[in-house]
Design a protein around this motif. Sequence first.
Motif, PDB file in Angstrom:
ATOM      1  N   VAL A 186      -8.845   0.797   2.918  1.00  0.00           N
ATOM      2  CA  VAL A 186      -7.684  -0.084   2.735  1.00  0.00           C
ATOM      3  C   VAL A 186      -7.877  -1.380   3.526  1.00  0.00           C
ATOM      4  O   VAL A 186      -7.607  -2.481   3.019  1.00  0.00           O
ATOM      5  N   VAL A 226       0.860  -1.191   0.000  1.00  0.00           N
ATOM      6  CA  VAL A 226       0.000   0.000   0.000  1.00  0.00           C
ATOM      7  C   VAL A 226       0.891   1.234   0.000  1.00  0.00           C
ATOM      8  O   VAL A 226       1.771   1.377   0.864  1.00  0.00           O
ATOM      9  N   TYR A 279     -10.400  -3.398   1.625  1.00  0.00           N
ATOM     10  CA  TYR A 279      -9.853  -3.917   0.362  1.00  0.00           C
ATOM     11  C   TYR A 279      -8.923  -5.106   0.590  1.00  0.00           C
ATOM     12  O   TYR A 279      -8.946  -6.086  -0.160  1.00  0.00           O
TER      13      TYR A 279
END
Length: 396
Positions: free
Chosen positions: A302, A38, A305
């Motif tokens: 995030v 990320v 996901y």
Amino acid sequence: MKQDAVNKVHYFDDKQAVVYFNPIKKYDNNKVEKKDNVVIIILESFSYDYVSSLSGQKGYTPFLDSLISHSLVFDNAFANGKRSIEALPALFASIPNLLNESYITSQYSSNQICGLPKALQNHGYTTSFFHGGRNGTMGFDNFCKAAGIEQYFGMNEYSGPAAYDGDWGIRDEEFLQFYAHKLDSFKQPFFSSVFTLSSHEPYTVPDKYKKRFTGGALPIYKSIQYADYSLSRFFKTISKTEWYKHTLFIITADHAAQEEDYEHKKRIDLFRIPIIFFHPSDTHLVGRNHCVVQQADVMPSVLDYLNVKGLYVCFGNSVFDSTAAHFAIQYLGGTYSIVEQNATLNFDGERVVESSCVQKQNVKLEQPLCVQLEHHLKSVIQQFNARLIDNKMIAK
């Protein structure tokens, strides 16, 4: 001693408040956790209007426009504050700026939090943050440590060609190349973020680019062009790495900046920024989404996901949650604002001072929608203040 404290407010009983908004996010689905890297790129002062593919106006970001065509872009996205120091708590810990000062400099900055970096660190990620400014600027280093950042890279850690801009720190072009090469050395999976600085006042560009980046009506435009070019060079460098195709990139801004027609802007327009999700290998993260999103949505998005299981305190929602009432919230000059769907409402802590449709000038909201927005906003304020005062920003 001079710091402002927040007060507990009791608009509703605790059970009713959670009905209107629940800050506890629970991720416990049966999906396998992803281990994608990320990378959050925070662009200094990148207003929504500067990006032509979003605003439909003349833009200054040709690279970002090209990347947007391969990304999931939110064209109704908002910052949670108006200053750089207010961006990191919102993005890393889903803590919007609802104080008279920034969270980082407030008396609550020593509270326990479980930021996105810490949540990912608990699941095997290495974590880092990069900012080309002087170490210690805006308290970023201390907040990053509290949020779970293991490695901090500032002006002191930079190595590369001489690139001090004479004001703030290392110019974007060189610092983003330094960042690209450092990313290549990290153990995967990693969480990392970089905060650019060249598009900050006094809006200078290197001498070698003065004829190339000429800007426009506002002084900031030429530095936006330079920052966009620096970003293009960064992506060109990292696109050759092995980890690139396994990485979720989130590109956003710390806050909005100068506007040519400032006097004609609504209050909410002063917070409009890009929020872009790009993944080289995920064809589902493509297209344009019109729902309201905010910086505080990044952390839960995030976690959602990546299918990271756990309980988290978030004053935002996952952009991938179709059941959530998506909203954006700000606090400025003693007034709270909330945007939801096509409606906005301003509240001074005791009464509604204005409510209107976003798309229609001077059109008041119908009473049921106005009440709904008011309850939503009051619930957020009540729970936010209580959790700050009681040091309960970690779900238990």
